[in-house]
Design an enzyme around this catalytic site. Structure first.
Site, short mmCIF file in Angstrom:
data_model
loop_
_atom_site.label_atom_id
_atom_site.label_comp_id
_atom_site.label_asym_id
_atom_site.label_seq_id
_atom_site.Cartn_x
_atom_site.Cartn_y
_atom_site.Cartn_z
N ALA A 182 15.11 -65.94 -0.42
CA ALA A 182 15.46 -64.62 0.10
C ALA A 182 15.55 -64.65 1.61
CB ALA A 182 14.42 -63.59 -0.34
N THR A 185 9.88 -57.07 -4.34
CA THR A 185 8.94 -56.62 -3.31
C THR A 185 8.48 -55.17 -3.47
OG1 THR A 185 8.85 -56.13 -0.93
CG2 THR A 185 11.02 -56.20 -1.89
N TYR A 237 15.86 -54.65 4.38
CA TYR A 237 15.27 -55.69 3.52
C TYR A 237 14.98 -55.11 2.12
CZ TYR A 237 11.60 -58.67 1.54
OH TYR A 237 10.83 -59.43 0.69
N1 NAP Z 1 6.15 -62.74 2.13
C1 NAP Z 1 5.86 -61.57 1.58
O1 NAP Z 1 4.93 -60.85 2.03
C2 NAP Z 1 6.62 -61.07 0.38
C3 NAP Z 1 6.27 -59.82 -0.17
C4 NAP Z 1 6.97 -59.36 -1.28
C5 NAP Z 1 7.98 -60.14 -1.83
N2 NAP Z 1 8.31 -61.32 -1.28
C6 NAP Z 1 9.40 -62.10 -1.89
O2 NAP Z 1 8.86 -63.34 -2.28
C7 NAP Z 1 9.85 -64.36 -2.20
C8 NAP Z 1 9.32 -65.55 -1.43
O3 NAP Z 1 9.00 -65.13 -0.11
P1 NAP Z 1 8.27 -66.09 0.92
O4 NAP Z 1 7.13 -65.36 1.49
O5 NAP Z 1 8.06 -67.43 0.28
O6 NAP Z 1 9.40 -66.19 2.03
P2 NAP Z 1 9.94 -67.46 2.83
O7 NAP Z 1 8.82 -68.36 3.20
O8 NAP Z 1 10.80 -66.90 3.91
O9 NAP Z 1 10.83 -68.21 1.75
C9 NAP Z 1 12.14 -67.83 1.45
C10 NAP Z 1 12.95 -69.10 1.32
O10 NAP Z 1 14.28 -68.74 0.96
C11 NAP Z 1 15.14 -69.63 1.64
N3 NAP Z 1 16.50 -69.11 1.77
C12 NAP Z 1 16.98 -68.18 2.63
N4 NAP Z 1 18.30 -68.04 2.46
C13 NAP Z 1 18.66 -68.90 1.46
C14 NAP Z 1 19.88 -69.21 0.84
N5 NAP Z 1 21.03 -68.63 1.20
N6 NAP Z 1 19.89 -70.12 -0.17
C15 NAP Z 1 18.74 -70.74 -0.53
N7 NAP Z 1 17.55 -70.51 0.04
C16 NAP Z 1 17.52 -69.59 1.03
C17 NAP Z 1 14.50 -69.79 3.00
O11 NAP Z 1 15.01 -70.94 3.61
P3 NAP Z 1 15.20 -70.98 5.22
O12 NAP Z 1 13.80 -71.09 5.77
O13 NAP Z 1 16.04 -72.17 5.42
O14 NAP Z 1 15.84 -69.69 5.61
C18 NAP Z 1 13.04 -69.91 2.63
O15 NAP Z 1 12.67 -71.25 2.38
C19 NAP Z 1 11.08 -63.69 -1.59
O16 NAP Z 1 11.98 -63.36 -2.62
C20 NAP Z 1 10.54 -62.43 -0.95
O17 NAP Z 1 11.51 -61.40 -0.89
C21 NAP Z 1 7.65 -61.81 -0.19
#
Ligand code: NAP
Length: 286
Positions: free
Chosen positions: A59, A100, A124
């Site tokens: 994402a 989320t 977002y």
């Molecule tokens: N973090 C939170 O507090 C939170 C809360 C609620 C829900 N979520 C959801 O949980 C999930 C995981 O979040 P996270 O915390 O692990 O975030 P994260 O560390 O930012 O991981 C997201 C990953 O998606 C990759 N990505 C972005 N654009 C892409 C594309 N076009 N194709 C393939 N990969 C791509 C990013 O790669 P790059 O680094 O290269 O951009 C990154 O490795 C997401 O769906 C997010 O919306 C997160």
């Protein structure tokens, strides 16, 4: 069972791969191996691997940057999810989409249930909600897992940011007017491992239980770390950012209960374990 994890280099993606690896044949794909915005690549990679399940964790997660890069946020979060759903459906794979708490507006005073109306207030949240709608439209076997305030060993998160600030500042100021539930990546990953084995499709609210403000969360982090630094509460207004955040985004796990799964442990217990592991891993490194 073959499982693809998208966004496998991300904070959650890495722990999903580590946890699921014990049980499944995992294909952890980062952006290089699978850019979810490129539909032809999604079709090719997914039809080649033929997974039973795709956990779609990739994402555009920078909440503030999404306000200024709106097209990119929708391209990744909405159309990327469509691409995954369409390709998964062609080979009959289940899809587990990570969503989320930001799909809600935060005006409620009681925890949100899966069937409550969504009304995201930032780009977002809107783009992630659009992703949910695409998943529901194009996949016939989907789980939507809404989670909140995620932290773990990999990537940047609130716990690490508090630690960093505590080591460099005399005094911290943390917002006290947003309430939610912190979620440990390991607990979330273990739940997902159980969920994807089932056919209990639908939307799930999955956070560690209990709720707190960012200020409460920061206080407990400092206690657990054993760092004695001054900390004061402040309001969101004092802390201007591009994107508005929901004031209250506690998720009630009605679907977990109704479908006979076990609720996640309390956020304090999970945090305590995380901090222990975090300290151990830093100890080993030094
Ligand atoms: N973090 C939170 O507090 C939170 C809360 C609620 C829900 N979520 C959801 O949980 C999930 C995981 O979040 P996270 O915390 O692990 O975030 P994260 O560390 O930012 O991981 C997201 C990953 O998606 C990759 N990505 C972005 N654009 C892409 C594309 N076009 N194709 C393939 N990969 C791509 C990013 O790669 P790059 O680094 O290269 O951009 C990154 O490795 C997401 O769906 C997010 O919306 C997160």
């Amino acid at each position: 069972m073959k499982v693809i994890v998208t966004g496998a280099q991300g904070q959650l993606g890495k722990d999903l791969c580590n946890i699921l690896d014990k049980q499944f044949k995992i294909y952890g794909l980062g952006r290089l191996e699978l850019d979810v915005t490129v539909q032809e690549q999604c079709e090719k990679v997914i039809s080649l691997i033929k997974p039973d399940v795709i956990i779609h964790s990739a994402a555009f997660t920078d909440v503030d940057r999404a306000e200024v890069e709106e097209t990119k946020a929708y391209l990744v979060n909405a159309y990327g999810s469509r691409n995954i759903a369409v390709a998964a459906e062609k080979i009959g794979a289940k899809v587990c989409y990570i969503s989320t708490d930001y799909v809600f507006d935060g005006n409620s005073t009681k925890p949100y249930r899966e069937f409550d109306n969504t009304n995201p207030i930032c780009i977002y949240g809107k783009s992630k909600r659009a992703g949910e709608l695409f998943i529901q439209t194009f996949s016939s076997k989907y789980f939507i897992v809404r989670t909140s305030w995620v932290y773990g060993m990999n990537g940047n998160n609130f716990v690490k940011s508090i630690l960093k600030q505590a080591l460099s500042k005399q005094h911290l100021k943390v917002v006290n007017d947003q309430t939610g539930s912190p979620t440990y990546t390991i607990d979330l990953s273990k739940f997902i491992a159980e969920l994807i084995l089932s056919e209990k499709y639908g939307i799930y609210h999955v956070s560690n239980s209990g709720a707190c403000s960012w200020f409460d969360f920061a206080q407990v982090i400092l206690q657990e770390l054993g760092i004695d630094v001054g900390i004061d509460p402040c309001t969101s207004k004092e802390f201007t950012r591009e994107a508005p955040r929901p004031t209250f985004s506690v998720l009630e796990p009605l679907a977990i209960r109704a479908n006979g799964f076990k609720e996640l442990r309390h956020w304090r217990v999970a945090l305590s374990e995380f901090i222990r592991e975090f300290k151990d891993s830093n100890h080993e490194k030094s």
